[in-house]
Motif scaffolding. Structure first.
Motif, short mmCIF file in Angstrom:
data_model
loop_
_atom_site.label_atom_id
_atom_site.label_comp_id
_atom_site.label_asym_id
_atom_site.label_seq_id
_atom_site.Cartn_x
_atom_site.Cartn_y
_atom_site.Cartn_z
N GLY A 127 0.83 -1.19 0.00
CA GLY A 127 0.00 0.00 0.00
C GLY A 127 0.87 1.24 0.00
O GLY A 127 1.93 1.27 -0.63
N SER A 128 0.47 2.27 0.73
CA SER A 128 1.26 3.49 0.71
C SER A 128 2.24 3.55 1.88
O SER A 128 2.84 4.58 2.15
CB SER A 128 0.34 4.72 0.73
OG SER A 128 -0.54 4.63 1.83
N GLU A 129 2.45 2.41 2.56
CA GLU A 129 3.48 2.36 3.61
C GLU A 129 4.87 2.45 3.00
O GLU A 129 5.09 2.09 1.86
CB GLU A 129 3.37 1.04 4.38
CG GLU A 129 2.16 0.97 5.31
CD GLU A 129 2.27 -0.22 6.24
OE1 GLU A 129 2.89 -0.09 7.31
OE2 GLU A 129 1.73 -1.29 5.89
N LEU A 130 5.82 2.91 3.81
CA LEU A 130 7.21 2.91 3.39
C LEU A 130 7.83 1.54 3.68
O LEU A 130 7.35 0.81 4.54
CB LEU A 130 7.98 4.00 4.12
CG LEU A 130 7.37 5.40 4.03
CD1 LEU A 130 8.25 6.41 4.76
CD2 LEU A 130 7.16 5.80 2.58
N GLY A 131 8.89 1.19 2.94
CA GLY A 131 9.55 -0.09 3.19
C GLY A 131 10.10 -0.67 1.90
O GLY A 131 10.46 0.07 0.98
N ALA A 132 10.15 -1.97 1.83
CA ALA A 132 10.71 -2.62 0.65
C ALA A 132 9.87 -3.83 0.26
O ALA A 132 9.34 -4.54 1.12
CB ALA A 132 12.15 -3.06 0.90
N VAL A 133 9.75 -4.03 -1.04
CA VAL A 133 9.12 -5.24 -1.58
C VAL A 133 10.13 -5.93 -2.46
O VAL A 133 10.74 -5.30 -3.34
CB VAL A 133 7.85 -4.89 -2.39
CG1 VAL A 133 7.31 -6.13 -3.10
CG2 VAL A 133 6.78 -4.29 -1.47
#
Lengths: 329, 329
Positions: A127-133
């Protein structure tokens, strides 16, 4: 830009969020498109999903997308439609959006959003969360998104990249089989699996090199590596190395976008077939936590159609905004 | 077999050496042929060397060799000639010898010897001594010859083999450059070298994958790795790993043929461009001596034309005999 109908999200100097656009445009149906190299899917709002042939990244993208838009909207009677596509092979999203807008104007389209499919995959997973995929199938690509920056890590193909991917695992398996054959490496149960496809090991390399589908064929052995990992040390070692490689990519991506910064946690999603192996998932998790103790790791799915539908709804200061092509008609 | 004119060396039950054949056949001129994938050379006895286009291993070998024989002997007035060829791409030496003999009978040929070019390379480097020869250029292959057996190690191509080859070194260099670019690996001076050929690193993998000469192109970076090894830790590490891989291949080959057995020393020759790097040569030597202290390692040249000319002169119990195709006319 104002008045031209072209530009990135909300170019008005006194507008602070994307929400201003819904005061300019009436609430509109969204046609989401996930255009990947194994198939294209489209969906109007939360309706039925339609499927089309894969996108050809070696051909112009806009005409292929326009055909999907036309078929998806035909007979719907909809107007003022927002087309929002995550598309494989996009290098300049604004160019593709411009070209696509010209082609789909007759079909009742009011706005066009285009982004690389790694962005819709990210949004569909986090979603619009920060982080890494990190998405690991035949190939692998990692996308990290911080407050102000995004970073792609790897995704450099089977010859010089894609560390930890299905291809990487399958190639390592075939290499290990030839090492065992030569006496350069330990015996492995992988040999029996490979012999079933290549009964004459010394000539295997010739048939691999001439196989037009060699990347997919080699990657197909990744499943057998997973099947044997409980009982075969060579297979287990390959999967542990793959998890290590994938964790290195995520850690590098997070570092480049300034995460976790001062945060107590940062979201990480691992998607794609490679993570269906518990050995890869476990090695990935432990290796990443050694490097980034704040990582909250979940193995899960992406919903790239949902991610594509999110493109018009990102806050205007979101790090992904600059990578999205946008046109109003 | 006796009387048929076809067969391996000296099939007579009461003959113990190849020398008996010189009592059956008068001393004859030898046309040596080294047929490789970058060119074919021929030489009559110790005369002038003639050059021809490379052998095409994807086409029938015998007609290509027959053309070289015809052109080499044309106008020489020689009869009773022994043709002796080391040929790339040979899988069944006797079959090629049979086919070649039928084609060259009109040109004054009395005997035909054919072997894989790894055998002529071995003989050209080590003569009839036992031991191992590792030849590392764009690819790599190791041949070990013991009292009774021979063993090929690696030579399994760029996708799943050729560990320590020029391709292997070049690919590792490009991989290291992309890791530095991503932040997955340390900075390296290799980046500047690669940028000179691929100014846009993120699109390098696309141009590599579509380059029909990709294997040679990637291998071409091996030279730069050698040039930078004194001052760049990443380059030095790649070359040390290559030396380790090449030593592992030689050690495996020697073990498979029962060398050194009880001997106090065993001969090892390292040939090909890769060993022109002192870093590779030093790592190879030290890594091999750790595994096989009896190894007498020399870096040097092969003389495959001389090796080809030796095929008719091996003792009949030499381990290589069974790999040589032979026909009398």
């Amino acid at each position: 830009m104002p008045g031209s109908g072209h530009g990135y999200l909300c170019p008005m100097p006194d507008c602070n969020t994307i929400r201003c656009m819904t005061t300019t445009f009436p609430p509109a149906p969204v046609l989401a498109i996930d255009a990947g190299q194994s198939g294209i899917r489209s969906q109007i709002d939360s309706g039925e999903v339609r499927s089309f042939a894969a996108i050809r990244t070696d051909l112009p993208l806009a005409p292929q997308l326009a055909s999907v838009v036309e078929q998806s909207l035909r007979g719907s009677g909809l107007t003022g439609v927002t087309v929002s596509g995550g598309v494989s092979g996009v290098t300049h999203a604004q160019t593709v959006a411009d070209e696509l807008a010209l082609l789909v104007e007759p079909f009742g389209v009011a706005r066009v959003f285009v982004a690389h499919d790694s962005i819709s995959a990210f949004l569909g997973a986090l979603g619009s969360e920060l982080g890494a995929v990190v998405a690991a199938g035949t190939g692998v690509v990692t996308l990290a998104v911080g407050e102000e920056r995004l970073a792609q890590v790897d995704g450099w193909g089977y010859l010089v990249g894609d560390a930890g991917s299905g291809y990487w695992i399958g190639r390592a398996a075939l290499d290990a089989v030839m090492r065992a054959f030569d006496g350069r490496g330990p015996e492995t149960a992988l040999t029996e699996v490979v012999l079933a496809h290549h009964p004459d090991l010394p000539s295997m390399y010739v048939s691999l090199q001439t196989n037009e589908g060699k990347v997919r064929h080699i990657a197909s052995f990744a499943r057998s590596v997973g099947d044997l990992a409980e009982t075969d040390a060579v297979a287990a070692g390959i999967l542990a190395s793959a998890g290590f490689q994938l964790a290195a990519s995520v850690a590098a991506g997070l570092a480049r976008v300034g995460l976790p910064g001062g945060r107590s946690e940062v979201q990480v999603r691992a998607i794609g077939n490679v993570f269906s192996s518990p050995h890869v998932a476990a090695a990935f998790r432990s290796s990443l936590l050694e490097r980034v103790p704040e990582a909250r790791v979940a193995v899960g799915e992406s919903h790239p159609l949902d991610g594509a539908a999110m493109l018009p709804h990102l806050e205007k200061d979101h790090a992904l905004i600059a990578s999205i092509g946008f046109v109003t008609l």
